[in-house]
Design a protein around this motif. Sequence first.
Motif, PDB file in Angstrom:
ATOM      1  N   GLU A  74       3.058   4.509  -1.878  1.00 16.62           N
ATOM      2  CA  GLU A  74       3.589   3.822  -3.055  1.00 16.62           C
ATOM      3  C   GLU A  74       3.079   4.425  -4.362  1.00 16.62           C
ATOM      4  O   GLU A  74       3.771   4.397  -5.381  1.00 16.62           O
ATOM      5  N   GLY A  75       1.866   4.957  -4.319  1.00 23.68           N
ATOM      6  CA  GLY A  75       1.299   5.576  -5.517  1.00 23.68           C
ATOM      7  C   GLY A  75       1.238   4.628  -6.694  1.00 23.68           C
ATOM      8  O   GLY A  75       0.932   3.441  -6.548  1.00 23.68           O
ATOM      9  N   ALA A  76       1.562   5.148  -7.883  1.00 23.40           N
ATOM     10  CA  ALA A  76       1.477   4.354  -9.106  1.00 23.40           C
ATOM     11  C   ALA A  76       2.493   3.221  -9.145  1.00 23.40           C
ATOM     12  O   ALA A  76       2.374   2.295  -9.956  1.00 23.40           O
ATOM     13  N   ALA A  77       3.491   3.266  -8.280  1.00 26.95           N
ATOM     14  CA  ALA A  77       4.512   2.213  -8.239  1.00 26.95           C
ATOM     15  C   ALA A  77       4.104   1.047  -7.341  1.00 26.95           C
ATOM     16  O   ALA A  77       4.866   0.091  -7.197  1.00 26.95           O
ATOM     17  N   SER A  78       2.933   1.110  -6.755  1.00 26.37           N
ATOM     18  CA  SER A  78       2.511   0.054  -5.831  1.00 26.37           C
ATOM     19  C   SER A  78       2.400  -1.294  -6.540  1.00 26.37           C
ATOM     20  O   SER A  78       1.813  -1.396  -7.616  1.00 26.37           O
ATOM     21  N   PRO A  79       2.926  -2.365  -5.915  1.00 23.44           N
ATOM     22  CA  PRO A  79       2.801  -3.698  -6.492  1.00 23.44           C
ATOM     23  C   PRO A  79       1.486  -4.379  -6.122  1.00 23.44           C
ATOM     24  O   PRO A  79       1.214  -5.495  -6.586  1.00 23.44           O
ATOM     25  N   ALA A  80       0.668  -3.733  -5.284  1.00 17.37           N
ATOM     26  CA  ALA A  80      -0.553  -4.368  -4.776  1.00 17.37           C
ATOM     27  C   ALA A  80      -1.522  -4.694  -5.907  1.00 17.37           C
ATOM     28  O   ALA A  80      -1.767  -3.870  -6.793  1.00 17.37           O
ATOM     29  N   ASP A  81      -2.064  -5.893  -5.858  1.00 15.66           N
ATOM     30  CA  ASP A  81      -3.092  -6.317  -6.817  1.00 15.66           C
ATOM     31  C   ASP A  81      -4.475  -6.341  -6.185  1.00 15.66           C
ATOM     32  O   ASP A  81      -5.448  -5.856  -6.759  1.00 15.66           O
ATOM     33  N   VAL A  82      -4.576  -6.940  -4.990  1.00 16.34           N
ATOM     34  CA  VAL A  82      -5.854  -7.043  -4.293  1.00 16.34           C
ATOM     35  C   VAL A  82      -5.684  -6.520  -2.874  1.00 16.34           C
ATOM     36  O   VAL A  82      -4.669  -6.773  -2.218  1.00 16.34           O
ATOM     37  N   ALA A  92     -15.022   2.042   2.023  1.00 15.66           N
ATOM     38  CA  ALA A  92     -15.545   3.224   1.342  1.00 15.66           C
ATOM     39  C   ALA A  92     -14.579   4.395   1.446  1.00 15.66           C
ATOM     40  O   ALA A  92     -14.414   5.171   0.499  1.00 15.66           O
ATOM     41  N   SER A  93     -13.917   4.515   2.613  1.00 17.66           N
ATOM     42  CA  SER A  93     -12.945   5.589   2.787  1.00 17.66           C
ATOM     43  C   SER A  93     -11.760   5.414   1.839  1.00 17.66           C
ATOM     44  O   SER A  93     -11.326   6.377   1.182  1.00 17.66           O
ATOM     45  N   ALA A  94     -11.232   4.195   1.752  1.00 17.95           N
ATOM     46  CA  ALA A  94     -10.119   3.928   0.842  1.00 17.95           C
ATOM     47  C   ALA A  94     -10.541   4.155  -0.610  1.00 17.95           C
ATOM     48  O   ALA A  94      -9.787   4.702  -1.422  1.00 17.95           O
ATOM     49  N   ASP A  95     -11.764   3.767  -0.919  1.00 21.28           N
ATOM     50  CA  ASP A  95     -12.291   3.953  -2.274  1.00 21.28           C
ATOM     51  C   ASP A  95     -12.372   5.431  -2.620  1.00 21.28           C
ATOM     52  O   ASP A  95     -12.013   5.866  -3.724  1.00 21.28           O
ATOM     53  N   SER A  96     -12.809   6.247  -1.646  1.00 22.18           N
ATOM     54  CA  SER A  96     -12.946   7.690  -1.885  1.00 22.18           C
ATOM     55  C   SER A  96     -11.602   8.363  -2.125  1.00 22.18           C
ATOM     56  O   SER A  96     -11.534   9.447  -2.701  1.00 22.18           O
ATOM     57  N   GLN A  97     -10.519   7.695  -1.706  1.00 23.36           N
ATOM     58  CA  GLN A  97      -9.175   8.231  -1.922  1.00 23.36           C
ATOM     59  C   GLN A  97      -8.563   7.747  -3.241  1.00 23.36           C
ATOM     60  O   GLN A  97      -7.392   8.019  -3.518  1.00 23.36           O
ATOM     61  N   GLY A  98      -9.363   7.048  -4.032  1.00 24.53           N
ATOM     62  CA  GLY A  98      -8.905   6.608  -5.338  1.00 24.53           C
ATOM     63  C   GLY A  98      -7.926   5.452  -5.303  1.00 24.53           C
ATOM     64  O   GLY A  98      -7.121   5.291  -6.220  1.00 24.53           O
ATOM     65  N   LEU A  99      -8.024   4.598  -4.269  1.00 22.18           N
ATOM     66  CA  LEU A  99      -7.073   3.505  -4.118  1.00 22.18           C
ATOM     67  C   LEU A  99      -7.526   2.209  -4.787  1.00 22.18           C
ATOM     68  O   LEU A  99      -6.737   1.265  -4.886  1.00 22.18           O
TER      69      LEU A  99
END
Length: 351
Positions: A74-82, A92-99
Amino acid sequence: MRTLVKLPIVIATAVAAFAVQSPAMAQEKVLNLYSARHYQSDQVIYDTFTKTTGIKINRVEADDAGIVARLRAEGAASPADVILMVDAARMASADSQGLFQPIKSAKLDAAIGANLRAAPTANGVTWTGFSTRARVIAFDPLRVKAEDVATYEQLADPKLKGLLCSRSGSHPYNLSLFATVVERLGDAKGENWLKGMAANMARAPKGGDTDQIRAVASGECAVAITNSYYAARLLRSSKSEDRTVMDRVRIVHPNQATTGTHVNIAGGAVARHAPNRDNAVVFMEFLATPFAQAQFAESNNEYPTAAGVQINNPALTALGGDNFKRDTIALGVVAKNMTKVQQMLDRVGFK
């Protein structure tokens, strides 16, 4: 002395507090939640949050890997808030991917210990643990003495040869534990410890944590590693065969005389491109309230991460309650060891 949480009272208190402290919510009443938690009991938390704040939750459920894949697509178009995920290594893995994005919250800083959150930066903290589960040892008291399984380090003792059961060493629950022990012991001693455990296996690693407990009860092995809430579920089960399993095993919280028992987290983070960022922060803060913290413990057999919340869960009480000594090493630091530990597991043949 901590005060027992009475859920109806806490709900009323939470409603009053958030109603006063959230005047900006009249404009934005939506929160898009991506969750890897598949527990029906969490619905009470979501419903109470909406009742308290007026913010409607739109929820998408998937496993951790599915959520990460969706966020990346989804990238920058993602509707996710939390984002809610299970296990510090996965977060930590998701964090390292800049998510995720860092947030600053005095409420979270006051409620949740620094060792149960990502390492802080100048811009804030990217992820926070909202419940914990202890990595405990299940053993057969007819075959093994409690003093022989009092620490994680003893799992590599040759006297346990042919007696140990485990799920895959590469599973995040084990990786988090192993990375913690390696952080404590150092690389050389840590790898030797993993080698010793691999040599002690009663059979090749397989199954989940509940399978390990059942294997101890059946005699397939005599010692196993499991998360505490799996044992609690068996204790609370309506099936007599599940309770019989727990009659045959004992649970020990390791390293009480030394570094403390390893605990892992289920946690949350604000998505990097959250369109409703303010609502996301309010939701994160709500998960640290006494009501939500007690709900995690009462309904899903987890331990609170916030200070001052006493649990009232008979199964967890039977397992020793929540006053055991916990390892305080920062999970954010430990998560950095994951790749190194996986390489060690490959070298020693711990599948």
